[in-house]
Design a protein around this motif. Structure first.
Motif, PDB file in Angstrom:
ATOM      1  N   LYS B 152       0.839  -1.198   0.000  1.00 20.05           N
ATOM      2  CA  LYS B 152       0.000   0.000   0.000  1.00 20.05           C
ATOM      3  C   LYS B 152       0.877   1.253   0.000  1.00 20.05           C
ATOM      4  O   LYS B 152       0.625   2.223  -0.716  1.00 20.05           O
ATOM      5  CB  LYS B 152      -0.884  -0.027   1.246  1.00 20.05           C
ATOM      6  CG  LYS B 152      -2.103   0.855   1.150  1.00 20.05           C
ATOM      7  CD  LYS B 152      -3.049   0.577   2.301  1.00 20.05           C
ATOM      8  CE  LYS B 152      -4.114   1.648   2.368  1.00 20.05           C
ATOM      9  NZ  LYS B 152      -4.996   1.448   3.525  1.00 20.05           N
ATOM     10  N   GLU B 157      -1.699   6.166  -4.622  1.00 16.09           N
ATOM     11  CA  GLU B 157      -3.064   5.930  -4.157  1.00 16.09           C
ATOM     12  C   GLU B 157      -4.012   5.523  -5.289  1.00 16.09           C
ATOM     13  O   GLU B 157      -4.925   4.728  -5.081  1.00 16.09           O
ATOM     14  CB  GLU B 157      -3.581   7.171  -3.431  1.00 16.09           C
ATOM     15  CG  GLU B 157      -4.508   6.789  -2.291  1.00 16.09           C
ATOM     16  CD  GLU B 157      -4.687   7.927  -1.303  1.00 16.09           C
ATOM     17  OE1 GLU B 157      -3.672   8.518  -0.905  1.00 16.09           O
ATOM     18  OE2 GLU B 157      -5.847   8.199  -0.956  1.00 16.09           O
ATOM     19  N   ARG B 158      -3.750   6.057  -6.473  1.00 17.23           N
ATOM     20  CA  ARG B 158      -4.665   5.735  -7.582  1.00 17.23           C
ATOM     21  C   ARG B 158      -4.643   4.246  -7.946  1.00 17.23           C
ATOM     22  O   ARG B 158      -5.523   3.757  -8.634  1.00 17.23           O
ATOM     23  CB  ARG B 158      -4.342   6.611  -8.793  1.00 17.23           C
ATOM     24  CG  ARG B 158      -2.969   6.401  -9.392  1.00 17.23           C
ATOM     25  CD  ARG B 158      -2.742   7.311 -10.607  1.00 17.23           C
ATOM     26  NE  ARG B 158      -1.525   6.941 -11.308  1.00 17.23           N
ATOM     27  CZ  ARG B 158      -0.297   7.310 -10.935  1.00 17.23           C
ATOM     28  NH1 ARG B 158      -0.118   8.066  -9.869  1.00 17.23           N
ATOM     29  NH2 ARG B 158       0.763   6.931 -11.631  1.00 17.23           N
ATOM     30  N   HIS B 159      -3.611   3.541  -7.487  1.00 21.59           N
ATOM     31  CA  HIS B 159      -3.525   2.108  -7.774  1.00 21.59           C
ATOM     32  C   HIS B 159      -4.017   1.238  -6.619  1.00 21.59           C
ATOM     33  O   HIS B 159      -3.920   0.015  -6.684  1.00 21.59           O
ATOM     34  CB  HIS B 159      -2.079   1.718  -8.120  1.00 21.59           C
ATOM     35  CG  HIS B 159      -1.613   2.288  -9.439  1.00 21.59           C
ATOM     36  ND1 HIS B 159      -2.404   2.317 -10.549  1.00 21.59           N
ATOM     37  CD2 HIS B 159      -0.441   2.858  -9.803  1.00 21.59           C
ATOM     38  CE1 HIS B 159      -1.728   2.874 -11.556  1.00 21.59           C
ATOM     39  NE2 HIS B 159      -0.546   3.223 -11.118  1.00 21.59           N
ATOM     40  N   HIS B 160      -4.516   1.868  -5.563  1.00 25.18           N
ATOM     41  CA  HIS B 160      -4.889   1.083  -4.377  1.00 25.18           C
ATOM     42  C   HIS B 160      -6.028   0.092  -4.635  1.00 25.18           C
ATOM     43  O   HIS B 160      -6.160  -0.896  -3.937  1.00 25.18           O
ATOM     44  CB  HIS B 160      -5.218   2.008  -3.190  1.00 25.18           C
ATOM     45  CG  HIS B 160      -3.962   2.517  -2.530  1.00 25.18           C
ATOM     46  ND1 HIS B 160      -3.973   3.292  -1.400  1.00 25.18           N
ATOM     47  CD2 HIS B 160      -2.658   2.354  -2.844  1.00 25.18           C
ATOM     48  CE1 HIS B 160      -2.728   3.581  -1.057  1.00 25.18           C
ATOM     49  NE2 HIS B 160      -1.910   3.034  -1.926  1.00 25.18           N
ATOM     50  N   LYS B 161      -6.796   0.349  -5.676  1.00 28.81           N
ATOM     51  CA  LYS B 161      -7.866  -0.595  -6.016  1.00 28.81           C
ATOM     52  C   LYS B 161      -7.294  -1.943  -6.477  1.00 28.81           C
ATOM     53  O   LYS B 161      -8.004  -2.945  -6.505  1.00 28.81           O
ATOM     54  CB  LYS B 161      -8.792   0.009  -7.073  1.00 28.81           C
ATOM     55  CG  LYS B 161      -8.102   0.409  -8.376  1.00 28.81           C
ATOM     56  CD  LYS B 161      -9.137   0.949  -9.377  1.00 28.81           C
ATOM     57  CE  LYS B 161      -8.542   1.177 -10.752  1.00 28.81           C
ATOM     58  NZ  LYS B 161      -7.483   2.226 -10.799  1.00 28.81           N
ATOM     59  N   LEU B 162      -6.000  -1.952  -6.807  1.00 29.80           N
ATOM     60  CA  LEU B 162      -5.365  -3.190  -7.267  1.00 29.80           C
ATOM     61  C   LEU B 162      -4.834  -4.048  -6.121  1.00 29.80           C
ATOM     62  O   LEU B 162      -4.315  -5.146  -6.340  1.00 29.80           O
ATOM     63  CB  LEU B 162      -4.203  -2.855  -8.216  1.00 29.80           C
ATOM     64  CG  LEU B 162      -4.559  -2.026  -9.460  1.00 29.80           C
ATOM     65  CD1 LEU B 162      -3.298  -1.660 -10.226  1.00 29.80           C
ATOM     66  CD2 LEU B 162      -5.510  -2.806 -10.367  1.00 29.80           C
ATOM     67  N   PRO B 164      -6.287  -5.892  -3.657  1.00 28.65           N
ATOM     68  CA  PRO B 164      -6.827  -7.252  -3.486  1.00 28.65           C
ATOM     69  C   PRO B 164      -6.280  -8.227  -4.529  1.00 28.65           C
ATOM     70  O   PRO B 164      -5.941  -9.365  -4.208  1.00 28.65           O
ATOM     71  CB  PRO B 164      -8.343  -7.057  -3.661  1.00 28.65           C
ATOM     72  CG  PRO B 164      -8.592  -5.621  -3.393  1.00 28.65           C
ATOM     73  CD  PRO B 164      -7.353  -4.895  -3.832  1.00 28.65           C
TER      74      PRO B 164
END
Lengths: 360, 184
Positions: B152, B157-162, B164
Motif C-alpha cells: 500500500k 493511491e490511484r492504484h490502491h484498487k489493485l 486485493p
C-alpha cells in the motif's frame, strides 16, 4: 514507528531536505545517477508551498552561474550534477570561492574520465579537494555514507558555507544516490525573510541602504597587492576551517591492529569487511572521514603511532590514499585498494586486499 | 535476523518494484532495510537486479557479494547469481524463464511457476507478486499483513484498487512453491 521515518533514495532525500531546510533556489541540469534530485523537486513543486525556485537550466554552466547570482543575494542556492557535469561547473565554483559566496553543490559521482559510465565512482576526490577550478581555493566537502546523511548534510553544508562564506560540496556517488534506506527527514524551517537575510549577510547585494556603501561581489582584483591580500584572507579562513570543522567517524578502532580508511559508500562496504575480518581473528577498525576537506589529518597521524598498517578503500585508482600517507607521515605502511570505472568493491574483495597488502 | 537477497530478471518483469515492496514490508515490521538497484543500462532489455537487505540490526554494506536468497527470473540471472548464493542458502526460479538446470548441490532450490500461473490468471502483471508469495512461503521474513501494508505504501493511491488482486497473487504464489532440491 514515527511517521517521520520514510523509505527513499539518497537523491530524493537531498531534494526533500532542501525544501525543508528553506532553500531559496535549486538550479540544475539532469544527468544520471542524480536526476532524481531535480525530478523529486519538480514533483513536489515547492514553489507552490515554500516559494523555493526550481529551475532546469539550459546547461550545467548556466546552472552554476544562477547559483552564483542567488548566493550573491544571500539566498540559499544550490545545484547538483554528476561527474561530467561537475567538471563543467568548475569555473563557477572557483569564481564563487574567489567572490566568497556560500552555496551548495552536490556531486553524485559516476565513473570517468570523460563521459565514462553511469555507475558509481569516487574518482572526483582530487577534483574536489585539490582545486578542480583554478586558483588557491578550498571547497568544504562533506561525504555522506547513508541516505540519512544525504538528508542531514544539506543543512550542515549550508551552515558551514554561510559561516565561512565559502562554497560547500556534498561529494557522494551512485551507490548512496540510488539506494533506498530509512530516513528521518529534517524538521521544517521557514525560508528566511529578506530582513533576516540582510541581517545574516551584510555583504549581500540586496539593494543599497542609506547607512552603508554599495556591496560589491566579485572575484576580480587587478591590483596584485590587493589580490595577494585577498588570498591571504582566504588562506587564513581556510586555516580556521581546518582547525574547527574536521569531522570523522571511528568504528571498532579501540583494539584495532590495522585500519581501513574509507569515505562514503566505500566506508559502508568496509564496515562489512570489519565483521568478516574479525571472524577470522584480524582486528581491524575503520576511520571514515566525513569532511574530506578539512581532512582528519591529526587523528590519522595519531593512529599511525598505534596500528601496524592502513588500507584506504576507494572507488578510484588511489586518491585519498595520498592524503592518508601525508597524514601518517611514514610511521607505518599505507596501501590502497580500489575498483575502477563504475565497479563497486565487495566486502570480500576488501578483505582479500587487506590480507594481501597490509596484514603480515 | 539478516537476509541478504538478490532479485534478478529482465527489465520489465517487476524486479525493482518487487524489491521495493519487500523493503517497504521490512520497514513496516520495524526492521532495518536497504534497497540497491543495478541502475545501469542493463535495466533496458538485459538483466535488471536489485539487492534487498532486511535486518534486525543496522545494515553495514548495501552492496554484498554473497546472498542468502537469489531469485532468478531469466537464464542470464541464473548464470550470474548461482555461484553467489551462500552454502545452505536458497535459489528461487520461475520455470518459464530458466531452461538449464541448477548445478550446485549445496543450496536449496525452489521453483515457482509464476509466469504460467499469471497467464492462467489472465494477468501477467502480477507475475512478480506470485514470486514474492513464493519467497515469503520459503522464508517467512515478514508477516503477510506487513507485506500488504508495504504494498500500500509503495503504490500510488490511484492504484490502491489493485491491492486485493495483488494479495490474491501473493497467496497463490505461496501455494505454488515446489522444492526441487535440498542442500546436501
Amino acid at each position: 514507528m514515527s511517521e517521520e521515518i520514510v523509505l527513499m533514495k539518497g537523491n530524493e532525500a537531498i531534494a526533500h531536505a532542501a525544501i525543508r531546510y528553506g532553500v531559496d533556489g535549486y538550479f540544475g541540469y539532469p544527468i544520471t545517477p542524480q536526476s532524481e534530485i531535480i525530478e523529486t523537486l519538480m514533483e513536489v513543486a515547492p514553489w507552490k508551498t515554500t516559494g523555493m525556485v526550481v529551475l532546469q537550466a539550459e546547461s550545467e554552466v548556466a546552472a552554476i552561474n544562477m547559483v552564483y547570482g542567488g548566493a550573491a543575494c544571500g539566498k540559499y542556492a544550490m545545484t547538483s550534477s554528476s561527474s561530467p557535469g561537475i567538471s563543467l561547473k568548475q569555473e563557477g565554483i572557483s569564481y564563487m570561492a574567489g567572490a566568497e559566496l556560500p552555496a551548495l553543490i552536490v556531486n553524485v559521482q559516476r565513473g570517468g574520465p570523460g563521459l565514462g559510465t553511469i555507475q558509481p565512482s569516487q574518482a572526483d576526490y582530487f577534483q574536489t579537494v585539490k582545486g578542480g577550478g583554478h586558483g588557491d581555493y578550498k571547497l568544504i566537502t562533506l561525504a555522506p555514507n547513508s541516505v540519512q546523511e544525504m538528508a542531514d548534510f544539506v543543512g550542515l553544508a549550508f551552515e558551514l558555507a554561510f559561516k565561512y562564506r565559502n562554497p560547500a560540496m556534498i561529494l557522494t556517488d551512485g551507490v548512496i544516490g540510488q539506494m533506498m534506506e530509512k530516513v528521518k527527514l529534517p524538521a521544517w524551517q521557514q525560508r528566511r525573510s529578506e530582513q533576516e537575510i540582510r541581517e545574516q549577510c551584510p555583504w549581500a547585494t540586496l539593494g543599497k541602504t542609506a547607512d552603508r556603501k554599495p556591496n560589491i561581489i566579485t572575484s576580480l582584483e587587478l591590483d596584485s597587492a590587493a589580490m595577494e591580500k585577498n588570498n591571504e584572507r582566504f588562506q587564513a579562513k581556510y586555516r580556521v576551517v581546518e582547525a574547527t570543522e574536521v569531522r570523522y567517524e571511528e568504528i571498532k578502532c579501540d583494539d584495532a591492529d590495522y585500519l581501513l580508511v574509507a569515505f562514503g559508500s566505500a566506508a559502508r562496504i568496509c564496515q562489512k569487511t570489519i565483521d568478516l575480518a574479525r571472524k577470522e581473528g584480524i582486528k581491524v577498525g575503520l576511520v571514515r572521514p566525513i569532511t574530506l576537506w578539512p581532512f582528519p589529518t591529526e587523528v590519522l597521524y595519531a593512529y599511525g603511532g598505534r596500528v601496524k598498517g592502513m588500507l584506504t578503500v576507494e572507488l578510484n585508482a588511489g586518491q585519498m590514499v595520498e592524503d592518508v600517507r601525508l597524514a601518517v607521515n611514514g610511521q607505518i605502511p599505507v596501501a590502497h585498494y580500489g575498483r575502477l570505472g563504475g565497479i563497486v568493491p565487495t566486502p570480500e574483495g576488501v578483505l582479500a586486499a587487506l590480507k594481501e597488502k597490509v596484514v603480515h | 535476523m539478516l537476509q541478504e537477497i538478490v532479485i534478478s530478471g529482465f527489465g520489465g518483469q517487476g524486479v525493482l518494484s518487487m524489491g521495493k515492496i519487500l523493503a517497504y514490508s521490512g520497514m513496516m515490521e520495524e526492521k532495518e532495510v536497504s534497497w540497491f538497484p543495478a541502475y545501469g543500462p542493463e535495466q533496458r532489455g538485459g538483466t535488471a537486479n536489485v539487492t534487498v537487505i532486511i535486518s534486525d540490526e543496522a545494515i553495514s554494506s548495501p552492496v554484498v557479494n554473497q546472498f542468502d536468497i537469489a531469485i532468478v527470473l531469466n537464464q542470464p540471472s541464473l548464470e550470474k547469481f548461482e555461484s553467489r548464493v551462500k552454502p545452505g542458502g536458497a535459489l528461487i526460479y520461475d520455470g518459464y524463464g530458466i531452461h538449464k538446470k541448477v548445478e550446485r548441490t549445496d543450496i536449496n532450490v525452489f521453483k515457482v511457476n509464476a509466469m504460467d500461473e499469471s497467464m492462467k490468471m489472465d494477468n501477467t502483471r502480477v507475475f512478480n507478486m506470485i514470486i514474492l508469495g513464493g519467497l515469503l512461503k520459503i522464508s517467512p521474513m515478514v508477516e503477510l499483513e506487513n507485506v500488504m501494508k508495504g504494498l500500500k505504501e509503495s503504490l500510488p493511491e490511484r492504484h490502491h484498487k489493485l491491492l486485493p488482486m495483488n494479495e490474491a497473487a501473493i497467496l497463490r504464489g505461496m501455494e505454488l512453491v515446489e522444492q526441487e532440491q535440498q542442500a546436501v
